[in-house]
Design an enzyme around this catalytic site. Structure first.
Site, PDB file in Angstrom:
ATOM      1  N   LYS A  94      -9.439  29.093 -30.207  1.00  0.00           N
ATOM      2  CA  LYS A  94      -7.982  29.059 -30.098  1.00  0.00           C
ATOM      3  C   LYS A  94      -7.522  30.359 -29.499  1.00  0.00           C
ATOM      4  O   LYS A  94      -7.950  31.433 -29.934  1.00  0.00           O
ATOM      5  CB  LYS A  94      -7.378  28.888 -31.515  1.00  0.00           C
ATOM      6  N   GLN A 115      -8.862  38.089 -30.497  1.00  0.00           N
ATOM      7  CA  GLN A 115      -8.314  36.837 -31.031  1.00  0.00           C
ATOM      8  C   GLN A 115      -9.162  36.312 -32.190  1.00  0.00           C
ATOM      9  O   GLN A 115      -8.652  35.718 -33.141  1.00  0.00           O
ATOM     10  CB  GLN A 115      -8.264  35.795 -29.902  1.00  0.00           C
ATOM     11  N   LYS A 130      -9.845  32.745 -25.192  1.00  0.00           N
ATOM     12  CA  LYS A 130      -8.743  33.166 -24.312  1.00  0.00           C
ATOM     13  C   LYS A 130      -9.069  32.696 -22.905  1.00  0.00           C
ATOM     14  O   LYS A 130     -10.238  32.561 -22.542  1.00  0.00           O
ATOM     15  CB  LYS A 130      -8.606  34.685 -24.316  1.00  0.00           C
ATOM     16  N   GLY A 169       0.107  29.507 -24.717  1.00  0.00           N
ATOM     17  CA  GLY A 169       0.657  30.369 -23.674  1.00  0.00           C
ATOM     18  C   GLY A 169       0.300  31.824 -23.897  1.00  0.00           C
ATOM     19  O   GLY A 169      -0.251  32.209 -24.927  1.00  0.00           O
ATOM     20  N   ASP A 170       0.607  32.643 -22.922  1.00  0.00           N
ATOM     21  CA  ASP A 170       0.478  34.106 -23.013  1.00  0.00           C
ATOM     22  C   ASP A 170       1.305  34.644 -21.843  1.00  0.00           C
ATOM     23  O   ASP A 170       2.196  33.937 -21.332  1.00  0.00           O
ATOM     24  CB  ASP A 170      -0.993  34.543 -22.940  1.00  0.00           C
ATOM     25  N   THR A 213       5.772  34.997 -32.569  1.00  0.00           N
ATOM     26  CA  THR A 213       5.026  36.255 -32.379  1.00  0.00           C
ATOM     27  C   THR A 213       5.947  37.464 -32.601  1.00  0.00           C
ATOM     28  O   THR A 213       5.616  38.382 -33.367  1.00  0.00           O
ATOM     29  CB  THR A 213       4.397  36.315 -30.980  1.00  0.00           C
ATOM     30  N   ASN A 244       8.710  36.939 -23.865  1.00  0.00           N
ATOM     31  CA  ASN A 244       8.803  36.172 -25.107  1.00  0.00           C
ATOM     32  C   ASN A 244       8.711  37.062 -26.344  1.00  0.00           C
ATOM     33  O   ASN A 244       9.570  37.016 -27.228  1.00  0.00           O
ATOM     34  CB  ASN A 244       7.692  35.097 -25.104  1.00  0.00           C
TER      35      ASN A 244
END
Ligand code: NAP
Length: 451
Positions: A94, A115, A130, A169-170, A213, A244
């Site tokens: 993930k 992560q 990732k 997303g990132d 986040t 974001n």
């Protein structure tokens, strides 16, 4: 020396550097973790004998592929795409997908490695991965972005799945890009499953995923301050980024009574001595997301503010700082300036925004310093909750999710206290997060034997 004899930290890092030449970000991330883990495992023979740290620092697999797409002028463009599947000891891989020209294997390996620990800290069953591409979405039309996302997914779809690997997303990948990729996945496989998170609410997404986040990073900050009997009321905050994570962190600081002084992008930072209110944050969100504008335009909308081209905001005196843009955006010198100016707490919304020198400065100053793997885990935590909702085919209510996010951030904070309490009132959150995350993954790996 037998192969499995102990090596010291330097010997271990020599090996990592030798095996991963020209991958400075990855080596930096491994070193930051190894510095704490070596002390922790010193008397734990099993972790040594089973070479656990060495195995976590070697991705399960890396898929690299060509992504061809056609621009609006009919030119064929060729990009590179990757998925790094680092470790699935405690759940499906993930982690987000990043579209940015700086993306390369080193950056994605560092992110997938981080992560792995972050996901373990959430307490949810998620491994670490990732992915991304060196595609630059800036200046591209929506149709170009759609064609790129479709082409990217045309290769990626074979490597992911709701129980295999669930990207999100990132940087450069928001709700729109997730929509284009999910649409293509569904078209190719004829499967409507929770294979991506960060989806729209009408098609399997979760409430508060977008905010999670940034909000989570501020909840973590509030938890750290509470240990000292303080809260955010009246505190000044310096925030970098205007995407974001940064805008939602700013929103939560304002909601909790703090005053946000700065935001930034890759062009520089804006300083607003009056404070960046909710109304101004809404303007930034709309300007950056819908108009794809630059942060320097803020001073046209709010003329009392100033813009500082090519600069980061760390020289602005503040009570708390939240780096929320990108890796290595806060260097040792910046950390020294923040400490000298009286900054008391740092909560990392971005991944590895502070370089190793900066980390050492914050640790030496005994600041309340939360590393990204703990502080920004709220996003992936709500992604984990999105996966659960998809499996159950239902949607939880906003207040339920808000409470779960708060509880998860408090749980991560507690885990950091467990392993990071150095006595005398000092909590080493980096050490706490590294050990708590490592232990969970390592113990699962021990159960599986040598695989
Ligand atoms: P985003 O919405 O794409 O925003 C990224 C922001 O960072 C933009 O303001 C961008 O400015 C700025 N930026 C990028 N590269 C920069 C550079 N070299 N120097 C200065 N500013 C730079 O991305 P995001 O989702 O907020 O992600 C920000 C950070 O949080 C990343 O480290 C990401 O890995 C981490 N993170 C994100 C999530 C999530 O849920 N989104 C979860 C955990 C961690 P420009 O517009 O000029 O490019």
């Amino acid at each position: 020396m037998a192969l499995n004899d102990h090596v010291d930290l330097n010997g271990f890092m020599d090996g990592v550097t030798r095996r991963n030449p020209h991958q400075p970000e990855f080596c930096q991330a491994v070193q930051e973790v190894a510095e704490d883990i070596f002390d922790f495992i010193e008397d734990k023979e099993e972790y040594h004998a089973q070479q656990i740290l060495r195995r976590i620092a070697e991705p399960d697999r890396i898929v690299s592929f060509r992504v061809c797409w056609e621009d609006d002028q009919g030119n064929i463009r060729v990009q590179r795409g990757w998925r790094v599947q680092n470790n699935n000891a405690i759940g499906p891989y993930k982690g987000g997908i990043r579209f940015h020209p700086s993306v390369n294997e080193s950056v994605l390996k560092f992110l997938a490695f981080e992560q792995t620990f972050k996901n373990a800290l959430t307490g949810l069953p998620m491994g670490g991965g990732k992915g991304g591409s060196n595609f630059n979405p800036k200046g591209k039309s929506v149709r170009e972005i759609m064609r790129f996302c479709q082409s990217f997914m045309t290769e990626l779809y074979r490597h992911i799945g709701a129980d295999v690997d669930v990207p999100a997303g990132d940087i450069g990948v928001g709700g729109r890009e997730i929509g284009f990729m999910f649409g293509q996945y569904k078209r190719i496989t004829n499967n409507f499953t929770g294979v991506l998170t960060g989806k729209g609410l009408e098609w399997g997404g979760s409430l508060i995923r977008t905010e999670a986040t940034g909000y989570g990073a501020v909840y973590f900050l509030a938890n750290m301050l509470a240990v000292k009997g303080e809260d955010l009321t009246g505190k000044t905050a310096v925030i970098s980024g205007s995407g974001n994570v940064a805008t939602h962190a700013a929103e939560k600081v304002v909601q909790l009574g703090g005053k946000v002084l700065t935001l930034s992008d890759s062009g520089g930072f804006i300083y607003d001595a009056d404070g960046i209110t909710q109304e101004k944050i809404d303007w930034v969100k709309s300007h950056k997301t819908h108009r794809r504008g630059r942060i320097e335009d803020y001073i046209t909308a709010f003329p009392r503010a100033t813009f500082h081209a090519g600069k980061t905001p760390w020289g602005v005196p503040c009570d708390v700082a939240l780096p929320c843009a990108t890796q290595n955006e806060l260097l040792g010198e910046d950390a020294r300036t923040l400490v000298a100016n009286g900054c008391r707490a740092v909560s990392e919304g971005a991944n590895m925004p502070t370089d190793l020198d900066g980390v050492h400065v914050f640790k030496a100053a005994k600041l309340l310093y939360a590393p990204g793997k703990a502080a920004n885990a709220g996003g992936v935590a709500v992604s984990g909750l999105e996966m659960s909702q998809n499996s159950e085919r239902r949607s939880w209510k906003e207040d339920e999710l808000q409470q779960m996010l708060k509880d998860i951030m408090s749980g991560i904070h507690k885990s950091c206290l467990k392993y990071g309490d150095e006595g005398g009132g000092y909590i080493d959150y980096v050490k706490g997060a590294n050990i708590a995350g490592f232990k969970k993954v390592a113990d699962a790996m021990l159960a599986f034997g040598v695989v």
